[in-house]
Design an enzyme around this catalytic site. Structure first.
Site, PDB file in Angstrom:
ATOM      1  N   LEU A  39       0.812  -1.211   0.000  1.00 25.05           N
ATOM      2  CA  LEU A  39       0.000   0.000   0.000  1.00 25.05           C
ATOM      3  C   LEU A  39       0.845   1.260   0.000  1.00 25.05           C
ATOM      4  O   LEU A  39       0.492   2.259  -0.633  1.00 25.05           O
ATOM      5  CB  LEU A  39      -0.932   0.006   1.216  1.00 25.05           C
ATOM      6  CG  LEU A  39      -2.247  -0.767   1.088  1.00 25.05           C
ATOM      7  CD1 LEU A  39      -2.021  -2.234   0.747  1.00 25.05           C
ATOM      8  CD2 LEU A  39      -3.076  -0.642   2.360  1.00 25.05           C
ATOM      9  N   LYS A  64      15.673  -2.700  -2.017  1.00 22.11           N
ATOM     10  CA  LYS A  64      14.250  -2.739  -2.354  1.00 22.11           C
ATOM     11  C   LYS A  64      13.691  -1.321  -2.495  1.00 22.11           C
ATOM     12  O   LYS A  64      12.812  -1.069  -3.315  1.00 22.11           O
ATOM     13  CB  LYS A  64      13.476  -3.513  -1.296  1.00 22.11           C
ATOM     14  CG  LYS A  64      13.792  -4.998  -1.285  1.00 22.11           C
ATOM     15  CD  LYS A  64      12.980  -5.735  -0.227  1.00 22.11           C
ATOM     16  CE  LYS A  64      13.289  -7.230  -0.243  1.00 22.11           C
ATOM     17  NZ  LYS A  64      12.512  -7.979   0.783  1.00 22.11           N
ATOM     18  N   ASP A  87      14.574   1.447  10.062  1.00 21.85           N
ATOM     19  CA  ASP A  87      14.274   0.173  10.710  1.00 21.85           C
ATOM     20  C   ASP A  87      13.498   0.462  11.988  1.00 21.85           C
ATOM     21  O   ASP A  87      14.052   1.014  12.943  1.00 21.85           O
ATOM     22  CB  ASP A  87      15.574  -0.569  11.025  1.00 21.85           C
ATOM     23  CG  ASP A  87      15.341  -1.926  11.669  1.00 21.85           C
ATOM     24  OD1 ASP A  87      14.166  -2.285  11.913  1.00 21.85           O
ATOM     25  OD2 ASP A  87      16.323  -2.635  11.943  1.00 21.85           O
ATOM     26  N   SER A 171      -6.508   0.062  11.302  1.00 24.18           N
ATOM     27  CA  SER A 171      -7.331  -0.977  10.679  1.00 24.18           C
ATOM     28  C   SER A 171      -8.650  -1.126  11.425  1.00 24.18           C
ATOM     29  O   SER A 171      -8.749  -0.827  12.627  1.00 24.18           O
ATOM     30  CB  SER A 171      -6.588  -2.316  10.690  1.00 24.18           C
ATOM     31  OG  SER A 171      -7.428  -3.368  10.259  1.00 24.18           O
ATOM     32  N   TYR A 204      -2.045  -8.576  16.647  1.00 21.49           N
ATOM     33  CA  TYR A 204      -2.058  -7.584  15.561  1.00 21.49           C
ATOM     34  C   TYR A 204      -3.245  -6.634  15.745  1.00 21.49           C
ATOM     35  O   TYR A 204      -3.091  -5.415  15.616  1.00 21.49           O
ATOM     36  CB  TYR A 204      -2.146  -8.288  14.209  1.00 21.49           C
ATOM     37  CG  TYR A 204      -2.328  -7.333  13.052  1.00 21.49           C
ATOM     38  CD1 TYR A 204      -1.265  -6.555  12.596  1.00 21.49           C
ATOM     39  CD2 TYR A 204      -3.562  -7.199  12.419  1.00 21.49           C
ATOM     40  CE1 TYR A 204      -1.430  -5.661  11.539  1.00 21.49           C
ATOM     41  CE2 TYR A 204      -3.731  -6.309  11.359  1.00 21.49           C
ATOM     42  CZ  TYR A 204      -2.669  -5.541  10.933  1.00 21.49           C
ATOM     43  OH  TYR A 204      -2.838  -4.650   9.901  1.00 21.49           O
ATOM     44  N   LYS A 208      -3.205  -2.419  16.352  1.00 18.48           N
ATOM     45  CA  LYS A 208      -3.942  -1.430  15.564  1.00 18.48           C
ATOM     46  C   LYS A 208      -4.845  -0.572  16.457  1.00 18.48           C
ATOM     47  O   LYS A 208      -5.080   0.606  16.156  1.00 18.48           O
ATOM     48  CB  LYS A 208      -4.761  -2.133  14.491  1.00 18.48           C
ATOM     49  CG  LYS A 208      -3.931  -2.863  13.428  1.00 18.48           C
ATOM     50  CD  LYS A 208      -3.240  -1.893  12.481  1.00 18.48           C
ATOM     51  CE  LYS A 208      -1.785  -1.648  12.757  1.00 18.48           C
ATOM     52  NZ  LYS A 208      -1.144  -0.721  11.791  1.00 18.48           N
ATOM     53  N   SER A 238      -1.953  -7.613   0.010  1.00 16.85           N
ATOM     54  CA  SER A 238      -0.651  -6.950   0.046  1.00 16.85           C
ATOM     55  C   SER A 238       0.367  -7.837   0.747  1.00 16.85           C
ATOM     56  O   SER A 238       0.050  -8.909   1.263  1.00 16.85           O
ATOM     57  CB  SER A 238      -0.759  -5.605   0.780  1.00 16.85           C
ATOM     58  OG  SER A 238      -0.884  -5.811   2.168  1.00 16.85           O
TER      59      SER A 238
END
Length: 328
Positions: A39, A64, A87, A171, A204, A208, A238
């Site tokens: 995203l 990357k 990082d 989220s 997780y 959020k 993703s």
């Protein structure tokens, strides 16, 4: 919001829209953490297409990052794209990243804090000792939100009229956690206990929720020249899900997940539109209510407690830095 049936219905019926074609971001600088994939990369590409002048990609892997830069420039060759190492497991890395932004950027208009992980088993960061979901998604995000206040708040002083923007990617899953650790003497310390990790996505989901509580408190402490909000990008196919081996997850995502491009639309919408969205939770490209817990009296207490604990933890890690000097 918050129920599974409603979530699935919205995933199937709502189509995220790109930024209107007539919006120009010429002259502005955006900084996106986790901008080399998923995203974050799609948001960068969309903003470049709207003539944004400079993009800073905060990336863990510079090779990357350079590949992402090349991808953006293929579509938008006139954009100044920079890949900087970042990082969120390393306090020195985050400090150096923010110091570089303060010194090298003549302006910073938009920050999208997108870097995150979704780990379904307890893993302790070798660098910091904290549980990884909490370290990257909350502690790292919180530290960067404070360290980047300086360049964000300088910009409207030099160029009055338009507030700068700080958008935290959260989220809808923040609805789906009991967050029992809120009642511990020290919530962050309790979250580092392996026996309390929980099952499936619970940790997780909790991370959020921490994002939402943190951004709401931060937004109440900064002035009107900086808009702080949070965005639910929706379930998107993703790289976030690369560690999820839940049976059937790939089939589920094929049916219900939006594309990374559509998720990028939601990030850009939150970061550019909705100028009234101070401390807001944005979902489906509109201002929505966060979870009932967040807006309850108990949620407000947890929000203040989390702020105090997080600032104390960060100040211990960066003893020579006044993290609250920028009007917070």
């Amino acid at each position: 919001m918050g129920g599974m049936v409603g979530f699935l219905y919205r995933q199937l019926t709502f189509a995220p829209k790109p930024l209107p074609a007539d919006i120009s971001l010429l002259g502005k600088t955006v900084l996106i953490t986790g901008g080399n994939a998923g995203l974050g990369l799609e948001a960068a590409k969309e903003m470049a297409a709207h003539n944004i002048s400079r993009i800073i990609l905060g990336v863990r892997n510079l090779s990357k990052g350079e590949a992402a830069k090349a991808e953006i420039l293929t579509q938008s060759p006139n954009c100044d794209v920079l890949a900087w190492e970042l990082d969120q497991e390393s306090f020195p890395s985050m400090q150096a990243f923010a110091e570089r932004a303060a010194v090298e950027l003549d302006r910073l208009d938009i920050v999208i804090l997108c870097a995150g992980v979704k780990l379904l088993e307890f893993i302790k960061s070798k660098s910091t000792g904290h549980e990884m979901n909490v370290q990257v998604n909350h502690i790292g995000t919180a530290l960067l939100s404070l360290l980047l206040l300086d360049p964000l708040q300088r910009t409207p002083k030099a160029d009055p009229g338009q507030p700068t923007r700080l958008t935290v990617v959260t989220s809808e899953v923040h609805f789906w956690t009991e967050f029992e650790q809120k009642d511990a003497p020290n919530t962050l310390a309790r979250l580092d206990e392996p026996s309390l990790f929980g099952k499936g996505m619970d940790r997780y989901n909790t991370s959020k929720l921490l994002n939402v509580l943190w951004l709401r408190e931060l937004s109440s402490r900064v002035g009107p020249e900086l808009i702080v909000n949070g965005v639910n990008p929706g379930l998107c196919a993703s790289t976030l899900h690369r560690s999820d081996t839940t049976p059937g997850i790939k089939s589920f995502n094929r049916i219900f997940a939006w594309t990374s491009v559509q998720g990028g639309h939601n990030l850009v919408d939150a970061a550019v539109q909705h100028s009234e969205a101070q401390g807001a939770y944005l979902s489906e490209q509109g201002i929505k209510n966060p979870s009932p817990f967040v807006i309850s009296a108990q949620g407000k207490q947890a929000q203040t407690k989390l702020w105090n604990e997080t600032v104390a933890l960060l100040q211990e890690q960066l003893p020579g830095v006044n993290l609250l000097k920028n009007h917070v």
